[in-house]
Structure formats: C-alpha cells, structure tokens
Design a protein around this motif. Sequence first.
Motif, PDB file in Angstrom:
ATOM      1  N   ALA A  62      36.553  40.352  53.008  1.00  0.00           N
ATOM      2  CA  ALA A  62      37.344  39.469  52.144  1.00  0.00           C
ATOM      3  C   ALA A  62      38.736  40.035  51.887  1.00  0.00           C
ATOM      4  O   ALA A  62      39.666  39.291  51.550  1.00  0.00           O
ATOM      5  N   HIS A  63      38.887  41.356  52.047  1.00  0.00           N
ATOM      6  CA  HIS A  63      40.182  42.017  51.827  1.00  0.00           C
ATOM      7  C   HIS A  63      40.576  42.807  53.079  1.00  0.00           C
ATOM      8  O   HIS A  63      41.071  43.930  52.987  1.00  0.00           O
ATOM      9  N   ALA A  64      40.333  42.191  54.236  1.00  0.00           N
ATOM     10  CA  ALA A  64      40.520  42.897  55.507  1.00  0.00           C
ATOM     11  C   ALA A  64      41.944  43.414  55.680  1.00  0.00           C
ATOM     12  O   ALA A  64      42.161  44.532  56.156  1.00  0.00           O
ATOM     13  N   GLU A  65      42.919  42.624  55.299  1.00  0.00           N
ATOM     14  CA  GLU A  65      44.315  43.033  55.481  1.00  0.00           C
ATOM     15  C   GLU A  65      44.631  44.315  54.722  1.00  0.00           C
ATOM     16  O   GLU A  65      45.304  45.211  55.226  1.00  0.00           O
ATOM     17  N   THR A 257      40.093  45.429  43.728  1.00  0.00           N
ATOM     18  CA  THR A 257      39.490  45.040  42.457  1.00  0.00           C
ATOM     19  C   THR A 257      40.559  44.611  41.458  1.00  0.00           C
ATOM     20  O   THR A 257      40.391  43.628  40.728  1.00  0.00           O
ATOM     21  N   ILE A 258      41.662  45.331  41.438  1.00  0.00           N
ATOM     22  CA  ILE A 258      42.763  44.948  40.543  1.00  0.00           C
ATOM     23  C   ILE A 258      43.274  43.563  40.911  1.00  0.00           C
ATOM     24  O   ILE A 258      43.505  42.713  40.037  1.00  0.00           O
ATOM     25  N   ALA A 259      43.455  43.314  42.206  1.00  0.00           N
ATOM     26  CA  ALA A 259      43.956  42.010  42.651  1.00  0.00           C
ATOM     27  C   ALA A 259      43.003  40.887  42.246  1.00  0.00           C
ATOM     28  O   ALA A 259      43.436  39.818  41.787  1.00  0.00           O
ATOM     29  N   GLU A 260      41.697  41.122  42.384  1.00  0.00           N
ATOM     30  CA  GLU A 260      40.714  40.115  41.988  1.00  0.00           C
ATOM     31  C   GLU A 260      40.766  39.851  40.490  1.00  0.00           C
ATOM     32  O   GLU A 260      40.717  38.698  40.044  1.00  0.00           O
ATOM     33  N   ARG A 261      40.860  40.917  39.713  1.00  0.00           N
ATOM     34  CA  ARG A 261      40.902  40.757  38.254  1.00  0.00           C
ATOM     35  C   ARG A 261      42.188  40.064  37.812  1.00  0.00           C
ATOM     36  O   ARG A 261      42.176  39.255  36.870  1.00  0.00           O
ATOM     37  N   LEU A 262      43.299  40.387  38.464  1.00  0.00           N
ATOM     38  CA  LEU A 262      44.564  39.737  38.111  1.00  0.00           C
ATOM     39  C   LEU A 262      44.527  38.248  38.427  1.00  0.00           C
ATOM     40  O   LEU A 262      45.080  37.435  37.681  1.00  0.00           O
TER      41      LEU A 262
END
Length: 274
Positions: A62-65, A257-262
């Motif tokens: 899901a965050h391959a890049e 995880t930060i990106a998902e929470r944001l």
Amino acid sequence: MNAVAIGPFAFSADRLSVIAGLIVFMIAGSLLAARVDNRLDRFTTVATLLGVAGARAGHVLAHAESFLQEPLRVLAIWQGGFSATGGFIGVFLAAVILWRNAPKAAPWALLPLAAGLFVWVVVTTLTDGGAAPRAPETSYAVLSSDETLAIAERKGRPAVLNLWASWCPPCRREMPMMAEMAGSNPDVDFLFANQGESRGVIAAYLSQTGVDLETILLDPFSDLSRHYGAIGLPATLFINPDGTLAATHLGEISRETIAERLAGLSSEGRKRTE
C-alpha cells in the motif's frame, strides 16, 4: 493513551491484544493437536507466520513508493504498519493448506481461531482507556524563543505532538524523519515536547545531530506524558483541530503511519467543519 506496561516493557493496547490473541491461538492449536490431529499444531504455526507476513506485505504494498526508497525498512516491524486484509489472506492460505492435507482435521481449526479472536476482543475491551483527554491548558516554553505555547489554545489546525528525550534511542532514530515530515506538511502543526531535560541538554543534542525542529516545547516535569498517559518514549499523538485526541502511537513510528494518521486528521477536520 491506551498502553500497558509489563515489567520494563511497554505495549500499546492494540499490539498487546494482537499478541495475546496469537499466543492463545497457538496454545489452543497445540492442545488440539495432542487430542485430534498433530497437524493442527503445524497449522497454527503456519497461520501465524503467513498472517504476520501477509499483514506486513499488505502494508508495504500500500506504501510501495515510500518503501522503494528505503527497502530495508520493510523489516522494521517494530515501527508498526500491518494490513488487516493482508493478515486475513495469510490465515486463509494456511487454512486452505490444512484442508488439502487433512480435510477431516480442518473443521477443528475453527476452535483455536475462535479462542484467539475471543482473547483479542477481551484484551481490547479491558485496555480501553475510555474518553481521550483534551489538549491541556498549560503553557510550555518554546526552546527557540521567549514565547510560551498552550496546546489547547492552538485551534483550527491539526497537530502532531511528539513526546521525546535525547537519551531515548528510538526517539533519536525517528527524529530526522519526523523533521522531514513536519517540513512536508505545512498545514499541520508538529510540536516536539521534550520530556524532563534542560535547555542546555536539548540544545547540545540538536547541535550535535543537526536536526532542525521548528517548535520544541520544554516540559521539564513530563507533565504531558502524565496528561496523556504515555508510559514510554517516544509517544506520538495526533490531535484534531478542536483539541480532541484522534490517535496515538507508542514507540518508534514510521513515515507511512504518520501519513495515514494525517489523512485521518484531515478527514475528521472536514467532517467537523461541515
């Protein structure tokens, strides 16, 4: 903050509930293996391994890049980052293998699965901390200026509050990434509240490492750790624009995880303004 301390170890409530569920799942499989079919013991082991691997793989894909830039971080499972869908697929594959090799024993696999899920639900319920605390009214000195800042007065913008100390190895490891995330998310207030250290110690650490943090709060008595119930460092808290606590993360955190929470903070903010 929903977390549990066991001796010198601190676990977030969600991780503890998963670990407890997996332990019971494997124990139940071992007990059934002795009475029904010894392949049930192998099933729980394979299901656990495939479930964890699948959950991690789902998150990585899901965050391959992001992971392509730092492939070794795929192994940094202590930072968190697992996909429930990927975990389900892994357990399902283990069940298919059991059914093909031992079709008569396959229905018994439902018992350890049910036992593990039951323990997961019970531990999750018991470790629920109830209503999350709101942002405190106390003002804290800002390291880079003579100003003070009260988190409760910071309204209208989402915030990430990181509780840290220079003696904490995972804090030091995640700090450069946290500084990078702060710079790439100008619509979010990143606040770094040092716990229990003096201005001189903090300044020396920043000078030594070259980490550039815009807003460092001085919390010499670790009031914020007590306010939010953080039983270890680092602890990262995600705060909605109205000051309510949206999510927490105990221990070293990843950029994904930060990106998902944001993203969750942004969605929550839009809902509250509609």
